[in-house]
Design a protein around this motif. Structure first.
Motif, PDB file in Angstrom:
ATOM      1  N   LEU A 157       3.174   0.264   1.030  1.00 48.34           N
ATOM      2  CA  LEU A 157       2.681   1.696   0.729  1.00 48.34           C
ATOM      3  C   LEU A 157       3.694   2.716   1.169  1.00 48.34           C
ATOM      4  O   LEU A 157       3.753   3.626   0.617  1.00 48.34           O
ATOM      5  N   PHE A 158       3.767   2.698   2.526  1.00 52.50           N
ATOM      6  CA  PHE A 158       4.616   3.639   3.158  1.00 52.50           C
ATOM      7  C   PHE A 158       6.146   3.777   2.718  1.00 52.50           C
ATOM      8  O   PHE A 158       6.403   4.994   2.478  1.00 52.50           O
ATOM      9  N   PHE A 159       6.646   2.716   2.521  1.00 51.08           N
ATOM     10  CA  PHE A 159       8.156   2.584   2.319  1.00 51.08           C
ATOM     11  C   PHE A 159       8.356   2.496   0.864  1.00 51.08           C
ATOM     12  O   PHE A 159       9.144   3.252   0.167  1.00 51.08           O
ATOM     13  N   ALA A 160       7.940   1.448   0.209  1.00 50.33           N
ATOM     14  CA  ALA A 160       8.184   1.134  -1.088  1.00 50.33           C
ATOM     15  C   ALA A 160       7.541   2.249  -2.394  1.00 50.33           C
ATOM     16  O   ALA A 160       8.268   2.695  -3.038  1.00 50.33           O
ATOM     17  N   ARG A 161       6.244   2.560  -2.206  1.00 53.08           N
ATOM     18  CA  ARG A 161       5.599   3.473  -2.766  1.00 53.08           C
ATOM     19  C   ARG A 161       5.765   4.825  -2.558  1.00 53.08           C
ATOM     20  O   ARG A 161       5.380   5.576  -3.278  1.00 53.08           O
TER      21      ARG A 161
ATOM     22  N   PHE B 221      -2.974   5.045   6.442  1.00 52.47           N
ATOM     23  CA  PHE B 221      -4.310   4.724   6.568  1.00 52.47           C
ATOM     24  C   PHE B 221      -4.610   3.261   6.603  1.00 52.47           C
ATOM     25  O   PHE B 221      -5.304   2.583   7.633  1.00 52.47           O
ATOM     26  N   VAL B 222      -3.902   2.695   5.971  1.00 52.74           N
ATOM     27  CA  VAL B 222      -3.975   1.088   5.824  1.00 52.74           C
ATOM     28  C   VAL B 222      -3.529   0.507   6.972  1.00 52.74           C
ATOM     29  O   VAL B 222      -3.915  -0.570   7.615  1.00 52.74           O
ATOM     30  N   GLY B 223      -2.526   1.042   7.741  1.00 49.10           N
ATOM     31  CA  GLY B 223      -1.780   0.563   8.791  1.00 49.10           C
ATOM     32  C   GLY B 223      -2.843   0.643  10.154  1.00 49.10           C
ATOM     33  O   GLY B 223      -2.513  -0.041  11.114  1.00 49.10           O
ATOM     34  N   LEU B 224      -3.933   1.186   9.883  1.00 50.96           N
ATOM     35  CA  LEU B 224      -5.063   1.421  11.092  1.00 50.96           C
ATOM     36  C   LEU B 224      -6.028   0.128  10.868  1.00 50.96           C
ATOM     37  O   LEU B 224      -6.827   0.044  11.822  1.00 50.96           O
ATOM     38  N   TRP B 225      -6.012  -0.448   9.801  1.00 49.27           N
ATOM     39  CA  TRP B 225      -6.836  -1.488   9.753  1.00 49.27           C
ATOM     40  C   TRP B 225      -6.799  -2.589  10.741  1.00 49.27           C
ATOM     41  O   TRP B 225      -7.644  -3.275  11.104  1.00 49.27           O
TER      42      TRP B 225
END
Length: 95
Positions: free
Chosen positions: A39-43, A51-55
């Motif tokens: 999500l961070f780099f490709a999209r 946010f997903v990195g906090l999971w």
């Protein structure tokens, strides 16, 4: 004798490491890291990626908590101190 103990400990550590790789919580945390990077780099959606990195820490913390609770219950059963569901809830609320 000490070498046999060291070898036994090393074998136990290897077994624990192998089983950890198949743990659903570890797999979910790794998948979350992968999704976060995607999500961070490709999209380019940096906010959602962060946010997903906090999971992963949350997933691993919950897994650790449940594993510790399970071990504590097994220990209490082994010691003959089983308190049942009501006793467990009262102990948690009391803390």
């Amino acid at each position: 004798m000490a070498t046999k103990e060291k070898q036994a400990r090393a074998e136990e550590a290897m077994e624990a490491a192998e089983s950890t790789g198949r743990d659903p919580a570890v797999i979910a945390a790794a998948a979350s890291v992968g999704l976060s990077l995607y999500l961070f780099f490709a999209r380019g959606d940096r906010e959602r990626g962060a946010f997903v990195g906090l999971w992963p820490p949350t997933i691993l913390a919950f897994a650790s908590y449940f594993r510790q609770t399970e071990m504590e219950n097994e220990f209490q059963r082994a010691m003959g101190q089983s308190e049942g569901m009501r006793g467990t809830v009262e102990r948690i609320i009391g803390q």
